[in-house]
Write a protein that holds these residues in place. Structure first.
Motif, PDB file in Angstrom:
ATOM      1  N   SER B 739       0.827  -1.204   0.000  1.00  0.00           N
ATOM      2  CA  SER B 739       0.000   0.000   0.000  1.00  0.00           C
ATOM      3  C   SER B 739       0.862   1.256   0.000  1.00  0.00           C
ATOM      4  CB  SER B 739      -0.955  -0.006   1.194  1.00  0.00           C
ATOM      5  OG  SER B 739      -0.224   0.233   2.375  1.00  0.00           O
ATOM      6  N   ARG B 742       1.694   1.762  -3.483  1.00  0.00           N
ATOM      7  CA  ARG B 742       0.603   2.277  -4.292  1.00  0.00           C
ATOM      8  C   ARG B 742       0.460   3.780  -4.170  1.00  0.00           C
ATOM      9  NH1 ARG B 742      -2.073  -2.369  -2.353  1.00  0.00           N
ATOM     10  NH2 ARG B 742      -3.331  -1.177  -0.902  1.00  0.00           N
ATOM     11  N   ARG B 750       4.541   3.201  -8.294  1.00  0.00           N
ATOM     12  CA  ARG B 750       3.113   3.169  -8.016  1.00  0.00           C
ATOM     13  C   ARG B 750       2.411   2.136  -8.913  1.00  0.00           C
ATOM     14  NH1 ARG B 750       1.999   8.784  -8.329  1.00  0.00           N
ATOM     15  NH2 ARG B 750       1.279   8.421 -10.438  1.00  0.00           N
ATOM     16  N   ASP B 751       2.714   2.218 -10.182  1.00  0.00           N
ATOM     17  CA  ASP B 751       2.077   1.307 -11.124  1.00  0.00           C
ATOM     18  C   ASP B 751       2.372  -0.142 -10.787  1.00  0.00           C
ATOM     19  OD1 ASP B 751       1.043   3.407 -12.387  1.00  0.00           O
ATOM     20  OD2 ASP B 751       2.318   3.304 -14.177  1.00  0.00           O
ATOM     21  N   ARG B 754       0.489  -1.153  -7.749  1.00  0.00           N
ATOM     22  CA  ARG B 754      -0.954  -1.306  -8.019  1.00  0.00           C
ATOM     23  C   ARG B 754      -1.231  -2.586  -8.797  1.00  0.00           C
ATOM     24  NH1 ARG B 754      -3.860   3.786  -7.934  1.00  0.00           N
ATOM     25  NH2 ARG B 754      -5.115   3.108  -9.662  1.00  0.00           N
ATOM     26  N   SER B 757      -0.660  -5.636  -6.489  1.00  0.00           N
ATOM     27  CA  SER B 757      -1.693  -5.827  -5.467  1.00  0.00           C
ATOM     28  C   SER B 757      -3.025  -6.182  -6.113  1.00  0.00           C
ATOM     29  CB  SER B 757      -1.814  -4.611  -4.553  1.00  0.00           C
ATOM     30  OG  SER B 757      -1.418  -3.454  -5.204  1.00  0.00           O
ATOM     31  N   GLY B 758      -3.249  -5.628  -7.297  1.00  0.00           N
ATOM     32  CA  GLY B 758      -4.478  -5.979  -7.997  1.00  0.00           C
ATOM     33  C   GLY B 758      -4.531  -7.462  -8.291  1.00  0.00           C
ATOM     34  N   GLY B 772      -6.721   2.281  -1.631  1.00  0.00           N
ATOM     35  CA  GLY B 772      -6.390   2.572  -3.028  1.00  0.00           C
ATOM     36  C   GLY B 772      -6.601   1.387  -3.937  1.00  0.00           C
ATOM     37  N   ILE B 773      -7.211   0.347  -3.442  1.00  0.00           N
ATOM     38  CA  ILE B 773      -7.386  -0.804  -4.307  1.00  0.00           C
ATOM     39  C   ILE B 773      -8.847  -1.033  -4.628  1.00  0.00           C
ATOM     40  CG2 ILE B 773      -7.729  -2.704  -2.645  1.00  0.00           C
ATOM     41  CD1 ILE B 773      -4.954  -3.469  -4.532  1.00  0.00           C
ATOM     42  N   LEU B 776     -10.474  -0.946  -8.201  1.00  0.00           N
ATOM     43  CA  LEU B 776     -10.161  -1.932  -9.234  1.00  0.00           C
ATOM     44  C   LEU B 776     -11.415  -2.656  -9.696  1.00  0.00           C
ATOM     45  CD1 LEU B 776      -6.918  -3.625  -7.932  1.00  0.00           C
ATOM     46  CD2 LEU B 776      -7.197  -2.254  -9.979  1.00  0.00           C
TER      47      LEU B 776
END
Lengths: 459, 1288
Positions: B739, B742, B750-751, B754, B757-758, B772-773, B776
């Motif tokens: 996180s 992210r 960041r990408d 993300r 984690s996605g 921040g997830i 998605l």
């Protein structure tokens, strides 16, 4: 092509400025160059620490790009000779080696005219001759006349007499002959009452030796230096006893290449005066079996970090040097007696962190420590195998701090030595004959073996 | 000035001190005021020689001011007045000043016009170099108004008789060109072309070619007509011109010749292609087959590549499976360098290469070359045979320049051979040798040469492999060469022995004081470890173990290094990165063949990495390091060590370390891992370690560098996937790291965070930190954990330091030619960098480069030729006409069938052979018609070889144009004779040469009583025929006439000087002489004509080809009489070992003289491409003419001549010695009275007459005394000396 040529003094001052293509290059180019150069002024302070090369600064690449002048990007091709920086400013693509060779040739000519070294004072003292020479040597940025003999036919080298005359009001109107002979390297109408030619076969040994004395790499390069004072236009023929020793060679332009290819004889019409006739490398088999005639075993001790007070540490260096009896040199028949090494000298560069030296002791020769350059020069002079020499010296230095990216340079000693009448390869001249002229000149031929870059690694 | 009585030492001291104030240095001081200078310039008068010193002083001051950077343009009006100053030194300085400021402002421009007149006077000066100087300065002044004058000046000087002036005119072309309009420019082009085509002086040509490169570098077709000339004269050009010319010719070559097969497919290239170590991106079956990496590259962040940009791993396109292509080691150029791997026969896997068994290929060892089972394709002799003749000519005439002393020339030749030549072993080896030789030059030159070698060493390592030792770094190498040498060393480590040597060297470099160099050396260790595998794999199947040992040694070395240079973080960091690479490399196929690691080097390395990592991370958050890893005993011990680690790793190294440790800690999973490593830790211990590390990473995360962050995210992700059961603590930390990532400021970080984690979220494992997830989109298909695991933890291919095959930066198309300025700075240096054009599709017809005969005529009529040609021919062997060369090249190609060579020679030689006949047959023919007819028939017979041309010649002989042989130049005639006699000899010996005789026999005048009273020649056909029959062109040893009518043999060339060729000569006399003289077409009864019979003998083992005589130009000395006509013997095509050949040389001197040795002909005897100078200097004895005296006349004359006219010498003559023969051998004398009964009679009398005055010389010899009498007092002693020598 060279747009402008600058010669800078060891302090970066412009001594000579000449523009060849009608464009005036701004002096900011020199400033840019000098900024880069002064960043890397050698820690030995410009004193030749290791070899005969003067290393005023260290890391200015010989080909450099200077962007953003009023004429766009310019290219500075530079070389360093006798403390002077020769800068050729080129506007566009050109063979960098052509320019570098030319700059060195210019410097060679200066040495020829003004004597060695052609340094700042020599240039200042003869600057009008310098300008005249450049005028003849370059035309529109391209080399024009570069043969010393041809130049001397146009511009008289300064002599004591001419200087004397100039200081008075009399100026000689007598001109040099200015003849352009069909052999650019030879002056027309040379005449000597005493015709003589001396040929020196000089072989230089480059080697890297480790601390125990084992040869890591070695290389022998030979050159044949001539001093020629012959009248008229003599045609010379030099023959070797065993030309197969020579592996690769290059010649002065006066030599007929094809004759050597076919018969392994050097056939040439010599230039007048001193010149290098040829240079050569000897066959690898000979080099590999090389056994150097001298040895030097170094031992460096930097003390222990824990035993020191503060950052200062004390180290100690011990050297043993001498002449080996088992060298692989070949001696001339005229050489008699034991092997005597002349001009034997050991250069010991100390780490830049060194602050002082003490307890310098030698049992042979003399040793002098140069405070500014941090180089200890141990001069052993003449030596033969019967003598042994040793040196000890303590030194104190600042221990490099963690993270400073500074290390104690592993010192590399360099050795200079010379052995007359000896040869590494055994190359000898079997004959030198003069044709086309009727006189019988005095001919002298000798061999010399000496050190080139002879380095002893201590790590 | 000096007191003469002073001791010399004092004088010296005084001189020295006086001189120190006398040099130019004073002008650097500010002691002279500008006003003084201005004043003195105003007052002085240029035409007054006494004012010279004033001017000298002023000009020096001005030049010094310019040097100091001061603007002194305000002196212009004063200086411009001085252009006419008498003293030349001053004038030169004035010129320099003018050139500097002429274009400064409008005033100076106007004022400059005043000086033009003076330059124009200079252009007409009698001294060549003043003309040249005037032209140079005139054309350097850049004022628009005078452009026309300047062009006129150049035009005038381009036709000057001095080559030096013409050279300056050629240079001036490029000076004017930028300021010209189109019309004027075309005028300049025309001038340039004229100089190029018509001039044959090398000085001029050099400058004309430089002008070409400036004016129109692209219009290479303009070089057609002078191509041959340039090639032939190339070796005689000056060094600077050679560099420019070779560059031009390289482009010419590409544009007009097609690509030779042997360019890409030469023997050397084929060896190198198999030898060099490259990676390929192409998927293909690998024959050697030990390596099969089919690893999918996953777009995971590659660690540690920020610095190691050389590692081409980055450039691999993702998801393309690739293999490392391994090829088999091949033999090198130098047999002794390599070892026993000869037997392996390897098949090149290249697209176009047929299976190619390469065995030993040698250059230096012909014996083994013979024994080697080389297939025909390997034989290199034929490699250049498919080249167009002109292409070959170019390459061959440049090759000798590899021996130049000028490094620029050598490099230019290498460039030509590399880009335009064939890649044969011979050429490549020669290139390698030459480059290694010149790299020993001064350090600046060394830098440029080494840069070129670096490029070449990657492409053709074999050429440099034997010289590995030369590239070892020396202590005094400047930083810029050190790095290049390192590069070269590492690309040459292609043999086990070389690898060993290089690694040993690297061991001493890694501690170097220069950080950059030390880091590069550490990287090189990684590269070598990688290369060692490939090299050993190629050798044999068991090689892998050796390679692994090498890799382990490298690892150990780096490990030690990282412990000892602990105060230098950069070095430690670099070694960590390389350690990672090596670990990865060894791990990459450990499942196939496990690495034997008895000393646990890998374990120790990982341990060290862990220590450093922990220390660095703990340092980052300013936490006492003791916190780290205090869990178990081992770590306790290490913890105390941690204090002494004392070094924080740089970011890329941390990233690298993180990756390695991550890999190790995940080892309990089934994924490929360092299973043996950390074997001593239990799973629990490992979990502890992992936990602690994770904590450190999370804490330090905000302070980390981007690449470290990326690696941390990767680490956390893998951890989440593998260790997700139960340990919530760890999960939490991992998710926190994600996180944090992210929310990072860096978009890349960041990408990545993300995306990872996605994916994990989609797998349903993200539980705690979902900041921040939420946004998605839902993924419908749930990803299986196994799949994800595979994606994230699958072994990646090891990072590679090797260059990629077909990489644009190393191949030709993408890079600049080596040795150019552009290649040094890495971009196009202005627009002057002209790329090599692609090869032509077809060879251009060679007729393009032929010159019309008409053209030639105009050439010879130019004044240039008269002055230029003799000069330029100094040393040049192949500088005759094109035809000459073409015949020679064809004759040298086949061994003994010389007759076929002349018939197979091309058009041009036919042309010249037809022209040969012209002057011969155009002699005054006053013969009866019958004779004329037979003559014509014979001519036809002769010129059969000439084909059609014979008709021409015979018809023109009918015309009997009055232009006799005198009208053609000496050289031409000599060559014509060559050509003619070549034919006559080739067609089988004597008879054909006789065909010539009828033409000359007519010139024999009746009053020619040169031999015996009875032999007064009769102008009858029969008599002529008699002479004809009696005179074979080659004298048999039994020929009595020849023995009688000749002097003693003189050694002209000693065999030891000419590689075994011995040349002797003897002067012919009497009837034989006149016969031969006739045949040569010289005037028979002239005393100034001498005729020599030459005997060539080959005392060597080899053969001599093309032995020929060329007359050398002779300066017109005061006392030397030069030849007027020179008729050399025919060229001897081939002289085999132990054979002799005979030829006749005729020389007609300008005049004759009675002085001994005053006539002199300088001759070069050429053979093959060698030559030796010879002087032909007939002694007075040889020049004496026959004359008749009766016994009484003789005695009377002897009695009359007394005093100075008589010299006597007491001798003791042995009766057994053949005195008469000896005397007659030494001098051309006639015996008076009975001579045959010596010594019984006791007296011998000889007589001869002097060539110039005709005075008779009388010689009387008795057993005890020699008497010589002559009116000419000087001659007497000369003759006596000759006699003396003869009798000794």
């Amino acid at each position: 092509m060279i747009q402008s040529l600058f010669i800078l003094s060891p302090t970066g001052e412009v001594l000579i400025e000449r523009h060849f293509r009608g464009v005036v290059t701004s002096r900011s180019v020199c400033d840019t160059f000098w900024d880069r150069a002064s960043e890397s002024i050698n820690h030995h302070g410009g004193v030749s620490a290791i070899s005969d090369h003067e290393e005023l600064y260290d890391s200015v690449p010989p080909v450099m790009e200077v962007p953003g002048s009023d004429q766009g990007t310019l290219y500075v091709i530079s070389c360093l000779r006798d403390g002077l920086s020769y800068l050729a400013v080129c506007p566009a693509e050109v063979s960098p080696l052509l320019i570098l060779e030319f700059l060195h040739r210019v410097a060679d000519i200066f040495v020829d005219y003004f004597g060695f070294p052609a340094d700042e004072s020599a240039i200042k003292d003869n600057f009008s001759t310098v300008y005249q020479l450049l005028e003849e040597m370059v035309d529109y940025g391209w080399p024009l006349t570069t043969e010393p003999n041809a130049l001397k036919a146009m511009i008289r080298p300064p002599t004591v007499m001419s200087k004397l005359l100039q200081s008075t009001t009399v100026v000689s109107d007598e001109l040099p002959s200015g003849t352009v002979s069909n052999m650019p390297w030879r002056t027309a109408d040379v005449s000597y009452s005493q015709n003589e030619i001396y040929v020196d076969i000089v072989e230089e040994v480059d080697a890297i030796v480790d601390a125990s004395g084992a040869v890591i790499s070695s290389d022998v390069s030979g050159s044949i230096q001539c001093q020629c004072q012959l009248s008229g236009v003599p045609d010379l023929l030099l023959t070797f006893k065993d030309p197969t020793i020579i592996d690769d060679w290059s010649f002065h332009p006066c030599v007929r290449y094809s004759r050597y290819e076919e018969d392994s004889v050097v056939s040439f019409v010599p230039p007048d005066g001193n010149f290098e006739l040829m240079s050569y490398r000897i066959v690898p088999e000979k080099v590999r079996s090389l056994n150097p005639p001298v040895f030097c075993h170094p031992k460096w001790n930097y003390g222990d970090r824990s035993t020191t007070s503060g950052d200062m540490r004390t180290g100690r260096v011990t050297l043993h040097a001498g002449v080996t009896t088992l060298s692989s040199l070949v001696f001339s028949p005229s050489h008699k007696g034991p092997v005597v090494v002349e001009d034997f000298c050991v250069n010991i560069p100390f780490p830049r962190q060194t602050r002082s030296t003490s307890n310098l002791r030698v049992d042979f020769g003399t040793a002098v420590y140069n405070e500014a350059a941090k180089v200890l020069r141990w001069n052993l002079g003449k030596m033969d195998a019967s003598k042994k020499a040793s040196l000890t010296c303590s030194f104190s230095f600042v221990s490099p701090k963690v993270g400073e990216e500074e290390a104690l340079d592993p010192p590399h000693l360099s050795l200079n030595w010379k052995i007359p009448l000896a040869s590494v390869s055994g190359l000898t001249v079997s004959g030198l004959s003069v044709t086309r002229e009727s006189y019988h000149p005095y001919k002298g031929v000798r061999n010399i073996a000496k050190s080139g870059i002879f380095q002893v690694r201590c790590s | 000035m000096w007191n003469a009585a002073d001791p010399a030492t004092v004088l010296h001291q005084q001189l020295a001190s006086a001189l120190s104030t006398m040099g130019d240095a004073q002008y650097w001081e500010e002691s002279i005021s500008p006003a003084t200078i201005q004043q003195s310039l105003l007052e002085a008068d240029p035409s007054n020689p006494h004012h010279t010193s004033t001017y000298l002083r002023a000009m020096k001051w001005l030049l010094a001011s310019i040097s100091k950077g001061r603007n002194v343009s305000d002196f212009y009006p004063h200086v411009v007045k001085c252009v006419g100053v008498v003293n030349l030194e001053v004038r030169k300085m004035v010129y320099m000043y003018l050139v500097q400021y002429a274009d400064y402002d409008t005033t100076t421009r106007e004022l400059s016009l005043l000086s033009i007149n003076s330059f124009q006077r200079g252009l007409a000066d009698a001294e060549q170099w003043i003309r040249a100087l005037a032209l140079r300065v005139l054309t350097s002044i850049r004022i628009p108004d005078i452009l026309q004058i300047q062009i006129l000046g150049v035009q005038k000087c381009a036709a000057d008789r001095s080559p030096y002036v013409r050279k300056c005119a050629a240079n001036a072309l490029s000076k004017l060109a930028p300021r010209c309009d189109e019309l004027q420019f075309s005028l300049l082009l025309e001038l340039m072309q004229q100089l190029l085509e018509d001039d044959s002086n090398t000085m001029v040509l050099t400058s004309a070619l430089i002008a070409f490169s400036e004016l129109c570098p692209d219009q290479l077709h303009l070089l057609h007509k002078c191509f041959h000339k340039i090639c032939h004269l190339l070796t005689d050009f000056d060094e600077w011109g050679q560099v420019v010319t070779i560059d031009l010719l390289a482009r010419y070559c590409r544009q007009f010749f097609k690509q030779p097969v042997a360019w890409k497919e030469g023997t050397a290239e084929r060896i190198d292609r198999q030898r060099r170590v490259r990676r390929t991106l192409i998927t293909e079956k690998n024959n050697t087959g030990t390596e099969q990496h089919t690893a999918a590259a996953i777009p995971v962040p590659t660690p540690s590549l920020a610095e190691t940009s050389a590692a081409a791993g980055v450039s691999l396109p993702p998801r393309v499976p690739h293999k490392i292509k391994r090829r088999v080691v091949k033999k090198g150029f130098y047999s002794d360098e390599e070892d026993e791997s000869t037997e392996e026969e390897v098949y090149a896997q290249d697209t176009n290469g047929p299976a190619l068994p390469i065995s030993k290929a040698f250059r230096e060892n012909p014996v083994s070359a013979v024994t080697a089972t080389a297939s025909p394709t390997v034989l290199e002799d034929h490699e250049d045979s498919e080249l167009a003749p002109d292409h070959r000519l170019l390459l061959q005439s440049a090759l000798p320049l590899l021996k130049s002393r000028n490094a620029g020339v050598v490099l230019a030749v290498c460039s030509l051979q590399y880009y335009c030549g064939v890649s044969s072993i011979k050429v490549r080896a020669a290139m390698g040798k030459a480059l290694v030789r010149i790299h020993r030059d001064r350090r600046e030159i060394q830098y440029v040469v080494l840069t070129s070698i670096r490029t070449l060493a990657k492409e053709c390592p074999s050429a440099f492999a034997p010289f590995l030792h030369d590239f070892l770094v020396k202590a005094m190498d400047p930083p810029f060469t050190r790095l290049i040498k390192l590069d070269i060393l590492s690309s040459l480590a292609l043999e086990p022995s070389a690898i060993q040597l290089v690694l040993k060297e690297l061991g001493s470099y890694v501690r170097h004081g220069d950080r950059r160099f030390a880091c590069a050396a550490i990287q090189a260790v990684g590269k070598i470890a990688e290369m060692a595998r490939i090299v050993h794999d190629r050798r044999d199947a068991m090689g892998r173990d050796e390679a692994n040992t090498i890799a382990l040694n490298c690892l150990h070395g780096l490990l030690t290094l990282s412990q000892t240079v602990d105060h230098r973080p950069a070095l430690v960091g670099e070694s960590i990165i390389v350690m990672q690479c090596i670990l990865q490399l060894m791990r990459s196929d450990s499942h196939v063949q496990p690495v034997k690691d008895p000393n646990y080097v890998q374990d120790r390395a990982v341990h060290r990495i862990l220590l450093l990592l922990v220390y660095t991370l703990s340092k980052k958050r300013d936490e006492p390091a003791i916190d780290a890893g205090s869990e178990d005993e081992d770590e306790d011990a290490d913890a105390s060590k941690l204090q002494s680690v004392g070094v924080s790793l740089p970011a890329p190294a941390v990233a690298s370390a993180l990756w390695v440790i991550g890999e190790c800690l995940l080892s309990n999973q089934q994924s490929v891992s360092f299973s043996p490593i950390f074997g001593k830790y239990s799973i629990e211990e490992r979990a502890e370690l992992r936990h602690e590390l994770l904590r450190l990473v999370a804490k330090a995360f905000p302070l980390l560098h981007d690449c470290e962050k990326e690696q941390s995210i990767h680490f956390a992700t893998r951890l989440l996937l593998t260790e997700s059961d139960g340990i919530t603590e760890e999960e939490k930390i991992c998710e926190q790291i994600l996180s944090l990532g992210r929310l990072d400021v860096n978009p890349d970080v960041r990408d990545q965070a993300r995306m990872f984690s996605g994916m994990i979220h989609a797998g349903g494992s993200l539980k705690h930190d979902l900041d921040g997830i939420e946004g998605l989109p839902l993924i419908h298909r749930k990803l299986e954990k196994e799949q994800m695991l595979k994606m994230f933890t699958h072994a990646r291919p090891p990072v590679s330091f090797l260059p990629v095959e077909g990489d644009m930066t190393t191949s030709e198309s993408g890079a600049f030619r080596f040795g150019t300025l552009s290649s040094m700075v890495g971009h196009k240096a202005r627009n002057a960098y002209v790329e090599l054009p692609p090869w032509a599709a077809e060879n251009s017809p060679s007729s393009l480069r032929e010159r019309d005969p008409n053209d030639k005529k105009s050439t010879t009529s130019l004044p240039n030729e008269k002055f230029g040609a003799p000069n330029s021919q100094f040393y040049n062997d192949g500088d005759d006409s094109d035809s000459d060369d073409s015949s020679s090249s064809s004759s040298s190609s086949d061994d003994d069938s010389s007759s076929s060579s002349s018939s197979s020679s091309d058009d041009s030689s036919q042309q010249s052979s037809s022209r040969v006949l012209l002057p011969m047959s155009s002699g005054k023919i006053t013969q009866p018609s019958v004779q004329n007819n037979t003559q014509q028939e014979k001519l036809k017979l002769l010129s059969l070889n000439g084909g059609d041309a014979s008709d021409d010649s015979s018809s023109s002989s009918d015309d009997s144009s009055s232009s006799s042989s005198e009208s053609s130049s000496n050289g031409e005639q000599g060559r014509l004779h060559d050509q003619f006699d070549l034919i006559s000899m080739n067609t089988g010996g004597q008879p054909h040469a006789d065909a010539l005789i009828p033409m000359h026999i007519t010139e024999v005048s009746p009053n020619n009583n040169y031999f015996g009273v009875a032999n007064v020649s009769l102008p009858s056909v029969a008599d002529d025929l008699k002479g004809l029959v009696l005179s074979p062109p080659v004298a048999g040893p039994t020929d009595q006439n020849w023995e009688r009518d000749s002097g003693a043999w003189i050694q002209l060339v000693r065999p030891e000087h000419a590689g075994g060729l011995s040349v002797q000569g003897r002067y012919l006399r009497g009837f034989t002489k006149s016969q031969q003289v006739q045949k040569l077409g010289l005037t028979v009864d002239k005393p100034s004509v001498v005729c020599l019979q030459l005997r060539f003998e080959n005392r060597n083992q080899g053969v001599f080809r093309r032995i020929r005589l060329l007359q050398r130009s002779q300066p017109g000395g005061s006392s030397i009489i030069r030849p007027r006509l020179f008729v050399p013997p025919p060229e001897i095509n081939l002289l085999e070992a132990g054979k002799q050949a005979i030829g006749i040389l005729g020389i007609d001197f300008m005049e004759t003289s009675d002085r001994d040795g005053s006539m002199q002909a300088k001759v070069d005897i050429k053979y093959g491409s060698g030559g030796i100078p010879v002087e032909i200097k007939p002694s007075i004895g040889d020049l004496l003419l026959p004359c008749q005296r009766s016994l009484s006349e003789f005695d009377t004359a002897m009695a009359r001549l007394q005093g100075f006219q008589r010299v006597e010498l007491s001798v003791q003559l042995d009766a057994s010695v053949p005195i008469k023969d000896r005397i007659l051998g030494a001098a051309s004398l006639t015996v008076v009275g009975p001579g045959s009964d010596w010594p019984s009679n006791g007296v011998l009398r000889f007589v001869g007459s002097l060539p110039a005055s005709g005075d008779p010389v009388y010689i009387l010899i008795t057993t005890s005394k020699v008497t010589v009498c002559c009116d000419h007092a000087l001659v007497v002693s000369n003759i006596m000396n000759i006699i003396k020598r003869a009798l000794q």
